[in-house]
Design a protein around this motif. Structure first.
Motif, PDB file in Angstrom:
ATOM      1  N   PRO A  64       0.845  -1.193   0.000  1.00 54.52           N
ATOM      2  CA  PRO A  64       0.000   0.000   0.000  1.00 54.52           C
ATOM      3  C   PRO A  64       0.884   1.249   0.000  1.00 54.52           C
ATOM      4  CG  PRO A  64      -0.543  -1.487   1.823  1.00 54.52           C
ATOM      5  CD  PRO A  64       0.780  -1.919   1.272  1.00 54.52           C
ATOM      6  N   VAL A  65       0.403   2.322  -0.608  1.00 59.81           N
ATOM      7  CA  VAL A  65       1.185   3.551  -0.709  1.00 59.81           C
ATOM      8  C   VAL A  65       0.333   4.741  -0.278  1.00 59.81           C
ATOM      9  CG1 VAL A  65       2.554   5.055  -2.215  1.00 59.81           C
ATOM     10  CG2 VAL A  65       2.476   2.585  -2.656  1.00 59.81           C
ATOM     11  N   ILE A  66       0.914   5.598   0.546  1.00 64.37           N
ATOM     12  CA  ILE A  66       0.326   6.903   0.828  1.00 64.37           C
ATOM     13  C   ILE A  66       1.158   7.929   0.070  1.00 64.37           C
ATOM     14  CG2 ILE A  66      -0.218   8.627   2.583  1.00 64.37           C
ATOM     15  CD1 ILE A  66      -0.485   6.344   4.591  1.00 64.37           C
ATOM     16  N   GLU A 100      -8.695   5.939  -9.169  1.00 69.28           N
ATOM     17  CA  GLU A 100      -9.285   5.082 -10.204  1.00 69.28           C
ATOM     18  C   GLU A 100      -8.424   3.852 -10.480  1.00 69.28           C
ATOM     19  OE1 GLU A 100     -10.319   5.191 -15.008  1.00 69.28           O
ATOM     20  OE2 GLU A 100      -9.760   7.047 -13.963  1.00 69.28           O
ATOM     21  N   GLU A 101      -7.109   4.050 -10.581  1.00 69.33           N
ATOM     22  CA  GLU A 101      -6.247   2.978 -11.053  1.00 69.33           C
ATOM     23  C   GLU A 101      -5.518   2.230  -9.938  1.00 69.33           C
ATOM     24  OE1 GLU A 101      -3.783   3.846 -14.438  1.00 69.33           O
ATOM     25  OE2 GLU A 101      -5.030   5.573 -14.998  1.00 69.33           O
ATOM     26  N   ALA A 102      -5.351   2.869  -8.780  1.00 73.87           N
ATOM     27  CA  ALA A 102      -4.578   2.259  -7.701  1.00 73.87           C
ATOM     28  C   ALA A 102      -5.319   2.431  -6.376  1.00 73.87           C
ATOM     29  CB  ALA A 102      -3.191   2.893  -7.630  1.00 73.87           C
ATOM     30  N   PRO A 103      -6.426   1.731  -6.207  1.00 72.19           N
ATOM     31  CA  PRO A 103      -7.275   1.956  -5.028  1.00 72.19           C
ATOM     32  C   PRO A 103      -6.631   1.589  -3.698  1.00 72.19           C
ATOM     33  CG  PRO A 103      -8.045   0.071  -6.301  1.00 72.19           C
ATOM     34  CD  PRO A 103      -7.019   0.755  -7.135  1.00 72.19           C
ATOM     35  N   GLU A 104      -5.500   0.895  -3.717  1.00 70.72           N
ATOM     36  CA  GLU A 104      -4.788   0.633  -2.464  1.00 70.72           C
ATOM     37  C   GLU A 104      -3.726   1.696  -2.184  1.00 70.72           C
ATOM     38  OE1 GLU A 104      -3.529  -3.438  -1.767  1.00 70.72           O
ATOM     39  OE2 GLU A 104      -4.998  -4.116  -3.236  1.00 70.72           O
ATOM     40  N   SER A 105      -3.812   2.784  -2.925  1.00 75.85           N
ATOM     41  CA  SER A 105      -2.984   3.951  -2.641  1.00 75.85           C
ATOM     42  C   SER A 105      -3.878   5.086  -2.165  1.00 75.85           C
ATOM     43  CB  SER A 105      -2.217   4.396  -3.894  1.00 75.85           C
ATOM     44  OG  SER A 105      -1.272   3.415  -4.275  1.00 75.85           O
ATOM     45  N   ALA A 106      -3.343   5.928  -1.302  1.00 74.32           N
ATOM     46  CA  ALA A 106      -4.110   7.026  -0.717  1.00 74.32           C
ATOM     47  C   ALA A 106      -3.368   8.335  -0.939  1.00 74.32           C
ATOM     48  CB  ALA A 106      -4.318   6.782   0.781  1.00 74.32           C
ATOM     49  N   ASP A 162      -7.293  11.873   1.185  1.00 72.10           N
ATOM     50  CA  ASP A 162      -7.562  10.741   2.084  1.00 72.10           C
ATOM     51  C   ASP A 162      -6.927  10.950   3.459  1.00 72.10           C
ATOM     52  OD1 ASP A 162      -8.833   9.104  -0.017  1.00 72.10           O
ATOM     53  OD2 ASP A 162      -6.814   9.069  -0.875  1.00 72.10           O
ATOM     54  N   TRP A 163      -5.729  11.522   3.476  1.00 70.81           N
ATOM     55  CA  TRP A 163      -4.999  11.825   4.703  1.00 70.81           C
ATOM     56  C   TRP A 163      -4.614  13.297   4.690  1.00 70.81           C
ATOM     57  CZ3 TRP A 163      -2.392   8.646   8.570  1.00 70.81           C
ATOM     58  CH2 TRP A 163      -2.654   7.269   8.467  1.00 70.81           C
ATOM     59  N   VAL A 164      -4.461  13.874   5.878  1.00 73.13           N
ATOM     60  CA  VAL A 164      -3.829  15.184   5.987  1.00 73.13           C
ATOM     61  C   VAL A 164      -2.572  15.027   6.835  1.00 73.13           C
ATOM     62  CG1 VAL A 164      -5.964  16.478   5.696  1.00 73.13           C
ATOM     63  CG2 VAL A 164      -5.210  15.866   8.005  1.00 73.13           C
ATOM     64  N   GLY A 165      -1.573  15.839   6.536  1.00 70.58           N
ATOM     65  CA  GLY A 165      -0.317  15.776   7.264  1.00 70.58           C
ATOM     66  C   GLY A 165       0.227  17.160   7.508  1.00 70.58           C
TER      67      GLY A 165
END
Length: 248
Positions: A64-66, A100-106, A162-165
């Motif tokens: 998985p990738v963020i 769309e293409e990499a749903p396991e990435s955020a 999806d995330w804030v940092g």
């Protein structure tokens, strides 16, 4: 976490693939910081599609990738800085392709802490009279000051994010920094929540990042970059490096 340019070269892509393999071996998540040093316009549709395809490949390999895309965009020190409309458009375009293409990435949106905003004097500061300057003048008084919101004009929206940092550092108590000074108890939390009033000044004009984006927008919050300066080139007095860093 690993950093690479966007667009990245073939050599950088190979380095990224090696980072993916290292993360896969440890069963972890890759935090990928992408830096468009060639400017926002260089993040074209082909570049975006290639990134999404590569992320899909990494995901299929079990990683998985963020994606922390063009971080610290509210600063004036990066080529993608202080260009709110172009930044938001770029981020949304990349986010749509990744989702769309990499749903396991955020997708992670990660500004710099707003104390000291608008960070005047940087090479990429929004020019007076520019369209960007007008957008950043959130209180509409005709000037860009610390009273203007250092986060909101750059936020790409809940659908894209999806995330804030945040990047949040302790440099000392007073500009021009460089002295070894203990942070006050609770300083990091106070800055993150817009409640800091201490030796470094009164930053209560800075919005409560945690409540606004973590609670109200419902996003997980990460402190992606942090640290406490210990300057070995100056006399430390009674402040030991371990005590300073432990306090932070």
């Amino acid at each position: 976490m690993t950093f690479t340019d966007l667009p990245y070269t073939e050599t950088q892509r190979a380095d990224l693939a090696r980072a993916v393999e290292q993360v896969r071996g440890d069963g972890q998540i890759l935090l990928l910081t992408l830096e468009p040093f060639a400017g926002l316009a260089a993040v074209t549709e082909p570049v975006t599609r290639r990134l999404a395809a590569d992320l899909a490949e990494f995901n299929a390999a079990g990683v998985p990738v963020i994606v922390r895309l063009a971080h610290e965009m509210n600063g004036s020190w990066y080529p993608w800085g202080q260009q709110p409309e172009q930044y938001v458009t770029m981020f949304r375009t990349v986010a749509a392709a990744v989702h769309e293409e990499a749903p396991e990435s955020a997708m992670m949106w990660a500004p710099n802490y707003g104390g000291g905003y608008p960070f005047c004097g940087g090479r990429f500061e929004a020019a007076p009279g520019s369209a960007a300057r007008a957008v950043l003048d959130t209180d509409g008084d005709g000037t860009l000051t610390s009273a203007d919101d250092p986060y909101a004009p750059y936020y790409p929206g809940d659908e894209a994010v999806d995330w804030v940092g945040m990047s949040l550092y302790h440099w000392g108590a007073a500009y021009p920094w460089g002295e070894n000074e203990l942070p006050e108890p609770g300083k990091l939390a106070a800055q993150l929540t817009g409640n800091y009033r201490g030796a470094g000044g009164d930053d209560t004009v800075v919005p409560d990042f945690y409540t606004r984006y973590g609670v109200e927008h419902g996003k997980p919050v990460a402190i992606v970059e942090t640290g406490a300066l210990y300057n070995t080139a100056v006399e430390s007095g009674q402040t030991a490096e371990f005590a300073l860093k432990q306090a932070w």
